[in-house]
Design a protein around this motif. Structure first.
Motif, PDB file in Angstrom:
ATOM      1  N   THR A 159      22.742  50.399  42.084  1.00 30.13           N
ATOM      2  CA  THR A 159      22.854  51.082  40.797  1.00 30.13           C
ATOM      3  C   THR A 159      23.995  50.510  39.959  1.00 30.13           C
ATOM      4  O   THR A 159      23.842  50.270  38.745  1.00 30.13           O
ATOM      5  CB  THR A 159      23.075  52.587  41.011  1.00 30.13           C
ATOM      6  N   MET A 160      25.137  50.284  40.591  1.00 27.62           N
ATOM      7  CA  MET A 160      26.286  49.753  39.855  1.00 27.62           C
ATOM      8  C   MET A 160      26.010  48.347  39.340  1.00 27.62           C
ATOM      9  O   MET A 160      26.437  47.980  38.224  1.00 27.62           O
ATOM     10  CB  MET A 160      27.523  49.761  40.751  1.00 27.62           C
ATOM     11  N   ALA A 161      25.301  47.564  40.143  1.00 24.93           N
ATOM     12  CA  ALA A 161      24.957  46.216  39.670  1.00 24.93           C
ATOM     13  C   ALA A 161      24.048  46.302  38.442  1.00 24.93           C
ATOM     14  O   ALA A 161      24.244  45.563  37.452  1.00 24.93           O
ATOM     15  CB  ALA A 161      24.268  45.445  40.789  1.00 24.93           C
ATOM     16  N   THR A 162      23.073  47.222  38.485  1.00 20.12           N
ATOM     17  CA  THR A 162      22.181  47.391  37.331  1.00 20.12           C
ATOM     18  C   THR A 162      22.954  47.887  36.111  1.00 20.12           C
ATOM     19  O   THR A 162      22.701  47.457  34.975  1.00 20.12           O
ATOM     20  CB  THR A 162      21.054  48.371  37.692  1.00 20.12           C
ATOM     21  N   VAL A 163      23.923  48.796  36.358  1.00 23.15           N
ATOM     22  CA  VAL A 163      24.730  49.316  35.255  1.00 23.15           C
ATOM     23  C   VAL A 163      25.519  48.200  34.588  1.00 23.15           C
ATOM     24  O   VAL A 163      25.580  48.099  33.341  1.00 23.15           O
ATOM     25  CB  VAL A 163      25.664  50.429  35.768  1.00 23.15           C
ATOM     26  N   GLN A 164      26.133  47.365  35.379  1.00 25.61           N
ATOM     27  CA  GLN A 164      26.939  46.281  34.815  1.00 25.61           C
ATOM     28  C   GLN A 164      26.079  45.308  34.015  1.00 25.61           C
ATOM     29  O   GLN A 164      26.458  44.882  32.906  1.00 25.61           O
ATOM     30  CB  GLN A 164      27.677  45.558  35.931  1.00 25.61           C
ATOM     31  N   VAL A 165      24.916  44.961  34.573  1.00 28.21           N
ATOM     32  CA  VAL A 165      24.035  44.031  33.849  1.00 28.21           C
ATOM     33  C   VAL A 165      23.540  44.665  32.549  1.00 28.21           C
ATOM     34  O   VAL A 165      23.500  44.012  31.483  1.00 28.21           O
ATOM     35  CB  VAL A 165      22.847  43.621  34.758  1.00 28.21           C
ATOM     36  N   THR A 166      23.189  45.949  32.616  1.00 25.77           N
ATOM     37  CA  THR A 166      22.675  46.624  31.420  1.00 25.77           C
ATOM     38  C   THR A 166      23.745  46.725  30.338  1.00 25.77           C
ATOM     39  O   THR A 166      23.460  46.549  29.128  1.00 25.77           O
ATOM     40  CB  THR A 166      22.166  48.026  31.809  1.00 25.77           C
ATOM     41  N   ARG A 167      24.978  47.013  30.733  1.00 19.41           N
ATOM     42  CA  ARG A 167      26.057  47.100  29.746  1.00 19.41           C
ATOM     43  C   ARG A 167      26.251  45.774  29.043  1.00 19.41           C
ATOM     44  O   ARG A 167      26.534  45.728  27.822  1.00 19.41           O
ATOM     45  CB  ARG A 167      27.345  47.543  30.431  1.00 19.41           C
ATOM     46  N   GLU A 168      26.107  44.687  29.719  1.00 17.23           N
ATOM     47  CA  GLU A 168      26.246  43.387  29.070  1.00 17.23           C
ATOM     48  C   GLU A 168      25.058  43.102  28.160  1.00 17.23           C
ATOM     49  O   GLU A 168      25.216  42.502  27.089  1.00 17.23           O
ATOM     50  CB  GLU A 168      26.373  42.287  30.129  1.00 17.23           C
ATOM     51  N   MET A 169      23.875  43.529  28.590  1.00 19.28           N
ATOM     52  CA  MET A 169      22.682  43.289  27.777  1.00 19.28           C
ATOM     53  C   MET A 169      22.668  44.181  26.528  1.00 19.28           C
ATOM     54  O   MET A 169      22.071  43.814  25.501  1.00 19.28           O
ATOM     55  CB  MET A 169      21.420  43.552  28.603  1.00 19.28           C
ATOM     56  N   LEU A 170      23.324  45.348  26.616  1.00 16.97           N
ATOM     57  CA  LEU A 170      23.342  46.237  25.457  1.00 16.97           C
ATOM     58  C   LEU A 170      24.070  45.610  24.255  1.00 16.97           C
ATOM     59  O   LEU A 170      23.763  45.935  23.095  1.00 16.97           O
ATOM     60  CB  LEU A 170      23.996  47.562  25.823  1.00 16.97           C
ATOM     61  N   LYS A 171      25.007  44.734  24.559  1.00 16.49           N
ATOM     62  CA  LYS A 171      25.694  44.053  23.444  1.00 16.49           C
ATOM     63  C   LYS A 171      24.705  43.219  22.644  1.00 16.49           C
ATOM     64  O   LYS A 171      24.760  43.186  21.401  1.00 16.49           O
ATOM     65  CB  LYS A 171      26.806  43.169  23.991  1.00 16.49           C
ATOM     66  N   VAL A 172      23.792  42.601  23.327  1.00 13.56           N
ATOM     67  CA  VAL A 172      22.764  41.794  22.646  1.00 13.56           C
ATOM     68  C   VAL A 172      21.796  42.709  21.908  1.00 13.56           C
ATOM     69  O   VAL A 172      21.413  42.440  20.743  1.00 13.56           O
ATOM     70  CB  VAL A 172      22.028  40.906  23.666  1.00 13.56           C
ATOM     71  N   LEU A 173      21.398  43.813  22.564  1.00  9.96           N
ATOM     72  CA  LEU A 173      20.451  44.728  21.929  1.00  9.96           C
ATOM     73  C   LEU A 173      21.059  45.383  20.687  1.00  9.96           C
ATOM     74  O   LEU A 173      20.354  45.626  19.683  1.00  9.96           O
ATOM     75  CB  LEU A 173      20.021  45.796  22.948  1.00  9.96           C
ATOM     76  N   ASP A 174      22.370  45.665  20.734  1.00  8.57           N
ATOM     77  CA  ASP A 174      23.023  46.240  19.542  1.00  8.57           C
ATOM     78  C   ASP A 174      22.975  45.268  18.375  1.00  8.57           C
ATOM     79  O   ASP A 174      22.779  45.675  17.206  1.00  8.57           O
ATOM     80  CB  ASP A 174      24.470  46.602  19.863  1.00  8.57           C
ATOM     81  N   ASN A 175      23.161  43.997  18.659  1.00  9.36           N
ATOM     82  CA  ASN A 175      23.054  42.999  17.592  1.00  9.36           C
ATOM     83  C   ASN A 175      21.648  42.967  17.000  1.00  9.36           C
ATOM     84  O   ASN A 175      21.480  42.830  15.778  1.00  9.36           O
ATOM     85  CB  ASN A 175      23.435  41.622  18.112  1.00  9.36           C
ATOM     86  N   TYR A 176      20.645  43.104  17.869  1.00 10.85           N
ATOM     87  CA  TYR A 176      19.263  43.170  17.373  1.00 10.85           C
ATOM     88  C   TYR A 176      19.087  44.385  16.463  1.00 10.85           C
ATOM     89  O   TYR A 176      18.516  44.288  15.353  1.00 10.85           O
ATOM     90  CB  TYR A 176      18.273  43.256  18.552  1.00 10.85           C
ATOM     91  N   ASP A 177      19.583  45.534  16.890  1.00  6.81           N
ATOM     92  CA  ASP A 177      19.409  46.755  16.097  1.00  6.81           C
ATOM     93  C   ASP A 177      20.130  46.657  14.737  1.00  6.81           C
ATOM     94  O   ASP A 177      19.588  47.081  13.708  1.00  6.81           O
ATOM     95  CB  ASP A 177      19.928  47.960  16.882  1.00  6.81           C
ATOM     96  N   ARG A 178      21.326  46.103  14.765  1.00  4.69           N
ATOM     97  CA  ARG A 178      22.063  45.962  13.507  1.00  4.69           C
ATOM     98  C   ARG A 178      21.352  44.977  12.583  1.00  4.69           C
ATOM     99  O   ARG A 178      21.290  45.174  11.351  1.00  4.69           O
ATOM    100  CB  ARG A 178      23.484  45.516  13.786  1.00  4.69           C
ATOM    101  N   ALA A 179      20.799  43.924  13.159  1.00  7.96           N
ATOM    102  CA  ALA A 179      20.074  42.950  12.317  1.00  7.96           C
ATOM    103  C   ALA A 179      18.818  43.561  11.730  1.00  7.96           C
ATOM    104  O   ALA A 179      18.498  43.346  10.556  1.00  7.96           O
ATOM    105  CB  ALA A 179      19.731  41.720  13.155  1.00  7.96           C
ATOM    106  N   PHE A 180      18.095  44.336  12.539  1.00 13.22           N
ATOM    107  CA  PHE A 180      16.875  44.966  12.012  1.00 13.22           C
ATOM    108  C   PHE A 180      17.200  45.965  10.899  1.00 13.22           C
ATOM    109  O   PHE A 180      16.425  46.133   9.956  1.00 13.22           O
ATOM    110  CB  PHE A 180      16.113  45.680  13.149  1.00 13.22           C
TER     111      PHE A 180
END
Length: 268
Positions: A159-180
């Motif tokens: 679970t912690m490994a998934t959490v860490q990976v997801t937190r890093e990926m959220l930075k990319v997803l936030d950029n997508y949301d702001r761009a949209f």
């Protein structure tokens, strides 16, 4: 066989008859006077009687000598008939009542020995259980607790490994949301580019969902301080007081573990 014995008897008789007639008077005897005819006839009769006596004595011996051959023939016949008896002797012994009784006694003895060994082993087991049963139960409980802790730690580690990976990926997803939210397509080409970006964004979100990541519900539900982060309060005609009326940033969780809280506005 009878013909051979008769021929042997005839040959014996002929050999006896060929033997010279014993002379009643030695060759050195020289009569000095003429014997009367009556005396001569008596001598001839005595000689014939002697020959008959010798023949009668020889005949039983030949018969006796023939007996061994007869006995030998009988022994051969008995030997020929005795072979099958010897062949079945082993089976007769194995099926005899005495042998079967002895075999039954041996089997009963073996069964009794096995039962005795079983009882002794059972007694040792009960004695060991009485002495070490409590400690064995405690060890089993401890072993089960260790397994549960290890399984929990493994799950938490995943679970912690998934959490860490997801937190890093959220930075990319936030950029997508702001761009949209900031860029609006002005032509068909820009619309196609935007569609490609949205497809890539959806692929990333589907991958996170496959890992167990869930979006936190916000608008229209009651504010939950465990998963919501209130940025502001504002009056709302649509929602009652204490209800989330607007979302500024998406929040995510995996199971009961919070990855990121949602940034929201609460109706006042």
């Amino acid at each position: 066989k009878t013909t051979i014995e008769e021929r042997a008897a005839t040959t014996t008789q002929r050999s006896i008859l060929r033997q010279p007639t014993p002379c009643l008077f030695p060759q050195t005897f020289k009569p000095t006077m003429k014997l009367p005819l009556t005396l001569i006839s008596a001598c001839i009769a005595a000689s014939n009687a002697f020959q008959v006596a010798v023949f009668s004595q020889s005949s039983p011996s030949s018969t006796v000598r023939r007996q061994p051959s007869t006995c030998l023939h009988a022994e051969e016949e008995e030997g020929e008939g005795a072979a099958p008896a010897d062949t079945g002797a082993g089976s007769d012994i194995l099926s005899s009542p005495a042998f079967l009784r002895r075999k039954l006694e041996v089997l009963q003895s073996d069964i009794a020995k096995v039962e005795q060994d079983t009882e002794e082993a059972r007694a040792r087991l009960e004695a060991g259980r009485a002495e070490w049963g409590g400690q064995l139960d405690e060890l089993q409980k401890e072993y089960k607790n260790i397994q549960d802790r290890l399984n929990t730690q493994n799950k938490k580690g995943d679970t912690m490994a998934t959490v860490q990976v997801t937190r890093e990926m959220l930075k990319v997803l936030d950029n997508y949301d702001r761009a949209f939210g900031a860029v609006k397509p002005s032509c068909d080409v820009e619309s196609e580019i935007e569609a490609d970006y949205k497809a890539t964004h959806e692929d990333i979100m589907q991958t996170l969902r496959d890992l167990g990541v869930e979006e936190i519900e916000t608008v229209g539900i009651e504010f939950d301080y465990e998963v919501h982060q209130a940025v502001m309060q504002k009056p709302s005609d649509e929602y009652d007081e204490g209800i989330v009326c607007e979302e500024f940033q998406k929040g995510f969780k995996i199971g009961d573990t919070l990855i990121r809280a949602s940034m929201v506005a609460v109706a006042a």
